[in-house]
Design an enzyme around this catalytic site. Structure first.
Site, PDB file in Angstrom:
ATOM      1  N   ARG A   1      12.660  -6.507   9.603  1.00 26.85           N
ATOM      2  CA  ARG A   1      12.685  -5.619  10.781  1.00 26.85           C
ATOM      3  C   ARG A   1      14.095  -5.046  10.916  1.00 26.85           C
ATOM      4  NH1 ARG A   1       7.849  -6.735  12.946  1.00 26.85           N
ATOM      5  NH2 ARG A   1       7.053  -8.820  12.500  1.00 26.85           N
TER       6      ARG A   1
ATOM      7  N   CYS B   1       4.187  -6.348  14.478  1.00 23.39           N
ATOM      8  CA  CYS B   1       4.490  -4.938  14.187  1.00 23.39           C
ATOM      9  C   CYS B   1       3.730  -4.010  15.124  1.00 23.39           C
ATOM     10  CB  CYS B   1       4.153  -4.606  12.734  1.00 23.39           C
ATOM     11  SG  CYS B   1       5.106  -5.561  11.552  1.00 23.39           S
TER      12      CYS B   1
END
Lengths: 216, 78
Positions: free
Chosen positions: A130, A53
């Protein structure tokens, strides 16, 4: 009707209005309608202070100026608190020298994540996948991308997707596989025999009546 | 990054939005004046109205006395 099916939220669909939200973010309380007139990339990440991330946030920050030129704003989301987001953004600045210019939703009650189908319980019940939602300037969902927890997203593809969607809107065309700005575009297939005949004489680059390209 | 702080003071951005609103600017002009995107202006306007620093009637913004004081304080702090 199956009770589980009845309770499932309806997920966003391409071509339909994006679900409304009002959410706490690192830039204050924001609503989807605040972005009207701009395109919006609403994206989720699994959790703050995680390595993949972090690479994605740095990459999103890097393409933010290019997106801005295209009238596109970025809005992140995860099931973390505002304080966690602030701390993570500050860490990214301190350790990597990158400013995160876009707001991040603190979706602790999973309200936005649920409305947008960002949770994939088969993979994780506590983290968002995601997901990327491209929402146009009228608030309509134009594209969705989902990646699993293990795999960072490709910013080049997100930029390419925005370019393709905006080019289609502006010129009434479609774009072929791997299309890049400057490449020839696809002329939408004809719907009548008359149109099919006409297009063969229209000066397009045609392999057949249904397959024609043109330069912009 | 809320524009109205718990102690009643406002952020520098909110101060610039208030001043621009006072001059009759539209959302885009306010965004330019404050150096932020339009979505931030819309969120700030909503918050400023809720805090009683700004009102809207017939599409026109009007800064309240409390709003002027807050904007002056923000400008001084900035």
């Amino acid at each position: 009707m199956d009770a589980n099916v009845a309770q499932s939220p309806s997920l966003p669909r391409i071509g339909e209005p994006a679900p409304h939200f009002e959410a706490e973010t690192t830039h204050g309380t924001l609503r989807l309608s605040d972005f009207e007139g701009s395109w919006l990339i609403l994206f989720s990440h699994p959790a703050d202070f995680t390595p993949v991330c972090t690479t994605e946030f740095i990459a999103f920050a890097e393409i933010a100026p290019e997106l801005s030129k295209r009238n596109v704003q970025l809005l992140g989301l995860s099931i973390d608190s505002t304080y966690s987001h602030i701390a993570w953004v500050r860490t990214i600045k301190e350790k990597f020298g990158v400013d995160i210019p876009f707001p991040i939703i603190a979706d602790l009650n999973k309200e936005v994540a649920t409305a947008y189908g960002m949770l994939m319980p088969g993979e994780s019940k506590t983290e968002t996948s995601r997901a990327v939602f491209v929402i146009d300037d009228k608030g309509v969902v134009r594209a969705m991308i989902y990646y699993p927890l293990t795999t960072g997203r490709n910013m080049d593809e997100i930029l390419r997707l925005v370019d393709a969607l905006q080019t289609s809107d502006e010129h009434g065309v479609a774009t072929p596989a791997g299309w890049r700005p400057g490449d020839k575009v696809i002329v939408p297939p004809p719907r009548t025999v008359e149109d099919a005949e006409a297009r063969m004489a229209a000066g397009y680059e045609c392999q057949d009546w249904f397959f024609c390209k043109r330069a912009l | 990054m809320a524009c109205v702080n718990p102690d009643g003071t406002i952020s520098a951005v909110a101060g610039k939005v208030l001043l621009a609103a006072d001059q009759g600017a539209d959302e885009r002009a306010m965004a330019e004046a404050a150096g932020v995107p339009v979505y931030r202006v819309r969120a700030s306007l909503r918050e400023l109205v809720q805090a009683g620093l700004l009102t809207q009637a017939d599409g026109a913004w009007a800064v309240t006395d409390a709003g002027r004081a807050a904007a002056a304080q923000a400008a001084g702090a900035g």
